[in-house]
Write an enzyme that holds these catalytic residues in place. Structure first.
Site, PDB file in Angstrom:
ATOM      1  N   HIS A  90       0.801  -1.230   0.000  1.00  0.00           N
ATOM      2  CA  HIS A  90       0.000   0.000   0.000  1.00  0.00           C
ATOM      3  C   HIS A  90       0.837   1.286   0.000  1.00  0.00           C
ATOM      4  CE1 HIS A  90       0.561  -0.165   4.447  1.00  0.00           C
ATOM      5  NE2 HIS A  90       0.359   1.128   4.405  1.00  0.00           N
ATOM      6  N   GLU A  94       3.835   5.363  -3.335  1.00  0.00           N
ATOM      7  CA  GLU A  94       4.041   6.682  -2.741  1.00  0.00           C
ATOM      8  C   GLU A  94       5.466   6.879  -2.240  1.00  0.00           C
ATOM      9  OE1 GLU A  94       2.754   9.352   1.065  1.00  0.00           O
ATOM     10  OE2 GLU A  94       1.904   7.350   0.850  1.00  0.00           O
ATOM     11  N   ASP A  95       6.045   5.846  -1.611  1.00  0.00           N
ATOM     12  CA  ASP A  95       7.303   6.028  -0.877  1.00  0.00           C
ATOM     13  C   ASP A  95       8.551   5.444  -1.546  1.00  0.00           C
ATOM     14  OD1 ASP A  95       5.937   7.334   1.085  1.00  0.00           O
ATOM     15  OD2 ASP A  95       5.727   5.593   2.398  1.00  0.00           O
ATOM     16  N   ASP A 156      -4.640   0.390   7.933  1.00  0.00           N
ATOM     17  CA  ASP A 156      -3.431   1.221   7.979  1.00  0.00           C
ATOM     18  C   ASP A 156      -3.503   2.204   9.151  1.00  0.00           C
ATOM     19  OD1 ASP A 156      -1.030   2.503   7.078  1.00  0.00           O
ATOM     20  OD2 ASP A 156      -2.250   4.033   6.097  1.00  0.00           O
TER      21      ASP A 156
END
Length: 740
Positions: A90, A94-95, A156
């Protein structure tokens, strides 16, 4: 040897990563096939590689977080392989260096779409936009793409809340406020009651730590006594149920810290006065045919032994909640004259209550009527989102939250069709629930055969017939009594469409009138009109011209003064700087608050919603037009402000209160007697030398209830007043309350 020592910690971490992964696979709600396990392993390998150089604030390898989120998704929420794989990845897009295209190529469209939704939410949560609620509005838009996005995001958030102690205090407060504001209600609406309860408790732990730990400590102190009571209660029921030949389990559990705290707040009682601190759950085995019969049989057995409270019967078996929740709740007078809540549900109902959406889909094939509730709600959400342009973000999220948490009533059409509405809904809400066109054209309603206005509040069991007319249109005053999001959004959409049409007419009229006054219509002129007539937008100006509120005389006045408007503004400019010069010296003496990390002295107002006084824990909120407003940390509005507009919150700290008085309101209750008011005023004014601003006492049947407003120097002085008042004969309860 040296090389081995360097590798040791890495090997240890790899072993722990492997152990956590295997543990996650062993605790899955759904049975995984070989293909499922291959998919999950592939996602795990990619996530490990992507996050290999990253660490969490705790110093742990970052991959621990996705594994724990996947474990919550697999076990506590109970989703399948696709969701578990998406949970593991997840944060990848993004990271890390992996792109959405990479995910799509390796795992396909479905998983890529889920991760795309999760990435958008994460990016939104890191932004400080003008109204943070706008982020939640966008977050909820993901529901219309795939409900699994929201479920993984809840997982999350749950893991982030479980590890929140590693964050700094400001970050803790923001995340905890955000959680109680949106994620706990979402978990509730998805039927994830255990997760909702844990999110609420953890949020309270960080937003109001003193109150949280106080309740937790008292629960622990009474733990053994409570366990013995539950055991005795169970033993009495168990014998009788076994005599009936029933198969069942009986569990006892404490109410959550948050639910006890909420009761203390809403009922204005102490911890000791909360009577139902625990519940007994009877979970029985039954096939679908006999489920209801056995539930009522158990009800009969329990109420034969213990006297029930008729006001506390909740039948969610005959009519499940809109979340899909099914159970029969009764409160009975148990041993030692204590009230005990008893929940009666089948194994299937218990699974639905524990797993929410995942169990709903598992049972869907065999229980289509009951379990269509979640699908109905998701459809309603999508419909709300389609009309979201009619509401600003703050109002949208407030309405949405109301619809997440609201208690329900059940009403009928003239044909006997059943509708579920939030408690407090009106005939107008019911009309819109049936169909938008019926809502737009409704005139009134017959409730149980009697004619009532559209503002009439409905009760469970009402039968309603809506009366319509093709000439009727929504009116602005309908918004005063429409409560559901659907009704409000449809009314606003209709009113806005009508207003836009009127504004267009007004614009044409304005152009003609300005031309007559020898002024060319331009963007600059429109901006000056907005400022001159103090409206929010140009559309408001056009609308007021069309309706005649801005007439020829007003426009002539505008034109006459327009030439001097620049000088008019400039006259005010120096004044904006003056306060920092003229007030600096007295402020140093009078000001008792400092703001921000540099502890600056700034102008501020004390919020009237919670009336903070020196010594209270407070924070500053930067308003749009009125500077800094200071609120207590436990102000009723604090959570909403911190969750919605955290970027406007600044740290505030008391440093001196000796030269300034503050208003506090005391609430007193007790037994009335002659001379009581004299004793109260004597204690406050004569003994403690505190100024009473106002006093209001009412008496009924020998009991009195009163509010006293006093001016105090600081919190210590206020606490002394409270202690002294408690000693007066007849006074049973003294507390500080918020101003109305």
């Amino acid at each position: 040897m040296a090389e081995e020592k360097i590798l040791d910690p890495i090997e240890k971490e790899n072993q722990e990563i492997s152990r956590r992964y295997k543990d996650m696979l062993q605790h899955t709600y759904q049975t995984l096939t070989k293909d499922d396990k291959k998919l999950i392993r592939k996602a795990f390998d990619l996530a490990v590689d992507a996050h290999k150089d990253q660490r969490r604030k705790t110093g742990e390898p970052y991959i621990f977080h996705p594994i724990e989120v996947a474990k919550i998704v697999a076990d506590e929420i109970g989703l399948g392989a696709t969701s578990i794989a998406a949970a593991l990845m997840h944060d990848v897009v993004e990271d890390t260096d992996y792109t959405l295209e990479d995910i799509k190529e390796i795992f396909g469209e479905k998983i890529a779409r889920i991760i795309d939704g999760l990435t958008k939410i994460s990016v939104l949560n890191k932004q400080d936009v003008s109204i943070q609620s706008e982020n939640y509005k966008k977050l909820l838009l993901t529901l219309s793409e795939d409900v699994r996005v929201i479920l993984i995001k809840i997982a999350d958030r749950l893991h982030n809340m479980r590890t929140l102690e590693s964050m700094n205090e400001d970050k803790q407060l923001k995340i905890a406020s955000e959680t109680i504001f949106i994620y706990a209600p979402l978990a509730h609406r998805m039927g994830l009651y255990n997760i909702k309860s844990e999110l609420e408790d953890l949020s309270l732990k960080y937003t109001k730590p003193e109150e949280y730990y106080s309740i937790e400590r008292k629960l622990q102190e009474s733990d053994k006594e409570r366990e013995q009571y539950i055991a005795d209660f169970k033993k009495i029921i168990q014998e009788k149920l076994e005599e009936e030949g029933l198969e069942f389990d009986i569990k006892g559990r404490s109410k959550s810290v948050f639910s006890i705290h909420r009761k203390m707040q809403t009922q204005h009682v102490s911890f000791e006065e909360v009577y139902d601190k625990f519940a007994i759950r009877i979970i029985y085995r039954a096939d679908k045919k006999n489920e209801k019969f056995i539930a009522w049989k158990i009800y009969s057995v329990v109420t034969d032994i213990f006297r029930p409270n008729p006001k506390r019967l909740r039948d969610w078996i005959s009519q499940p909640k809109s979340t899909g929740y099914e159970s029969l709740h009764i409160t009975v007078m148990g041993p030692m004259a204590r009230w005990v809540e008893v929940q009666i549900r089948s194994e299937r109902m218990d699974e639905l209550a524990e797993r929410g959406v995942a169990a709903h889909y598992k049972y869907k094939e065999n229980y289509q009527v009951e379990d269509s509730k979640v699908d109905e709600w998701i459809s309603q959400v999508r419909e709300m989102l389609e009309n979201n342009e009619t509401q600003d973000a703050s109002e949208f999220i407030d309405n949405f939250k109301f619809n997440l948490y609201a208690k329900e009533i059940y009403v009928f059409t003239p044909k006997g069709d059943l509708f579920s509405l939030p408690k407090g809904a009106t005939s107008l809400d019911f009309a819109y629930a049936i169909h938008s066109n019926i809502g737009d054209t409704c005139l009134g309603a017959k409730v149980n055969g009697k004619l009532y206005p559209l503002s009439h509040e409905l009760q469970s069991g009402d039968q309603i017939e809506i009366i319509t007319s093709p000439n009727q249109k929504p009116k602005p005053d309908w918004l005063e009594f429409a409560t559901t999001s659907k009704a409000r959004s449809k009314i606003k959409a209709s009113l806005n469409a009508a207003r836009r049409a009127t504004s267009e007419e007004g614009k044409e009229i304005l152009i003609r009138k300005l031309r007559h006054l020898k002024v060319d219509f331009s963007e600059s002129v429109v901006n000056d009109l907005v400022n001159f007539f103090k409206t929010k937008t140009s559309q408001d100006v056009f609308y007021k011209v069309a309706t005649g509120e801005i007439d020829n005389k007003s426009l002539r006045k505008f034109v006459e003064r327009r030439s001097g408007i620049t000088g008019f503004i400039n006259r005010f400019r120096p004044k904006a700087k003056t306060p920092t010069v003229t007030e600096e010296v007295p402020k140093q003496k009078l000001d008792s608050l400092v703001f921000g990390p540099d502890e600056e002295k700034l102008d501020y107002d004390l919020a009237s919603c919670c009336n903070p006084i020196a010594g209270d824990k407070v924070f500053g909120f930067v308003t749009v037009a009125k500077g800094i407003r200071v609120h207590k940390k436990d102000c009723p509005n604090a959570v909403s402000l911190q969750a919605n507009q955290a970027y406007r919150i600044i740290r505030a700290k008391w440093i001196d209160s000796s030269a300034q008085l503050y208003r506090a309101i005391l609430n007193i209750q007790g037994l009335d007697r002659i001379g009581l008011i004299n004793d109260i005023t004597k204690i406050i004014s004569s003994n403690l030398h505190v100024h009473i601003r106002s006093i209001n006492i009412s008496e009924e049947d020998g009991m009195f209830d009163g509010k006293i407003s006093v001016s105090v120097k600081n919190k210590s002085q206020l606490e002394k007043i409270l202690e002294e008042l408690k000693q007066i004969e007849g006074i049973q309860k003294v507390s500080r309350t918020f101003a109305n």
